[in-house]
Scaffold this motif. Structure first.
Motif, PDB file in Angstrom:
ATOM      1  N   ASN A 104       0.792  -1.229   0.000  1.00 14.69           N
ATOM      2  CA  ASN A 104       0.000   0.000   0.000  1.00 14.69           C
ATOM      3  C   ASN A 104       0.824   1.280   0.000  1.00 14.69           C
ATOM      4  N   SER A 106       2.934   4.072  -1.881  1.00 12.32           N
ATOM      5  CA  SER A 106       3.144   4.633  -3.216  1.00 12.32           C
ATOM      6  C   SER A 106       4.623   4.950  -3.415  1.00 12.32           C
ATOM      7  N   LEU A 189      -2.820   0.594   6.524  1.00 12.40           N
ATOM      8  CA  LEU A 189      -1.498   0.009   6.298  1.00 12.40           C
ATOM      9  C   LEU A 189      -1.302  -1.177   7.233  1.00 12.40           C
ATOM     10  N   ASP A 193       3.197  -3.735   5.114  1.00  9.06           N
ATOM     11  CA  ASP A 193       3.572  -2.352   4.798  1.00  9.06           C
ATOM     12  C   ASP A 193       4.574  -1.833   5.826  1.00  9.06           C
TER      13      ASP A 193
END
Length: 237
Positions: A104, A106, A189, A193
């Motif tokens: 998750n 970017s 998250l 993550d």
């Protein structure tokens, strides 16, 4: 036999400063009719830089690919090429962490972690180079500058703050409590993550220290990336 682009890639300008050798790698995209003033005259590394023809083909290809993509060769590549096996290991793990397509986080999240970690570790090269990438991916040069200076005071979201709180705890080798995982969960998250956040912070903490040790200098091109429109190279006549 080297191709002409690779020969051009390693056009070198050698000069001495404080008894250290510097090799300035000139991109084949550089315009001959527009001489560029060089403001940073420090050597890009305290270690000697190898000739490209002495490097494994995989490294030559990677350097050429970077030049094709950005129009210059990042100094981290030429610096790590001093030790080809470490070059391969460094950039392979870099790709695993920074080019990952699952999870998750970017690309902007990942670069934000690098910038905040590198700022804490006072790494000139990584702050300058990854701030450039953070500006590009976030499309927010103001916040990128803020994170590079003082992430705690930056105008970031609660989600981004939760990410950086864990990243900085890892960077500082502080106790990692359940609080960090719970805080991340509030923003969608998960534990995987959290691993990514920790791995990026830990990897770049190592990278920061090696850049500091090598006295690695950032390419001047990084300073304007994400701030001004990218200039297109002139078509060949």
């Amino acid at each position: 036999m080297l191709s002409l682009p690779l020969r051009s890639l390693l056009a070198q300008k050698i000069f001495h400063r404080t008894a250290l050798r510097c090799v300035h790698v000139t991109s084949k995209h550089a315009s001959e009719d527009e001489p560029k003033k060089k403001f940073d005259t420090f050597p890009i590394s305290r270690y000697p830089l190898p000739k490209i023809e002495t490097l494994p083909q995989s490294i030559q290809d990677r350097i050429s690919e970077a030049d094709e993509k950005t129009g210059f060769v990042p100094n981290v590549m030429t610096s790590y090429a001093h030790r080809p096996k470490e070059f391969e290991a460094f950039f392979n793990y870099y790709d695993v962490l920074m080019q990952k397509e699952t999870g998750n986080l970017s690309k902007a999240d990942r670069e934000m972690i690098v910038v905040a970690t590198s700022s804490y570790n006072s790494c000139l090269y990584c702050v300058v180079s990854h701030s450039a990438l953070y500006r590009i991916f976030s499309k927010n040069p103001i916040v990128a500058d803020q994170v590079a200076t003082c992430w705690e005071a930056a105008a970031i979201t609660d989600r981004e703050r939760a990410i950086l709180e864990l990243a900085m705890a890892v960077c500082k080798s502080e106790e990692i409590s359940q609080h960090y995982f719970d805080n991340l969960a509030k923003h969608g998250l998960d534990a995987e993550d959290a691993w990514d956040i920790a791995a990026i912070s830990a990897f770049f903490s190592m990278s920061n220290r090696m850049a500091h040790f090598m006295n690695m200098r950032p390419n001047e091109e990084f300073h304007l990336m994400g701030r001004v429109p990218k200039t297109k190279s002139k078509p060949a006549k």
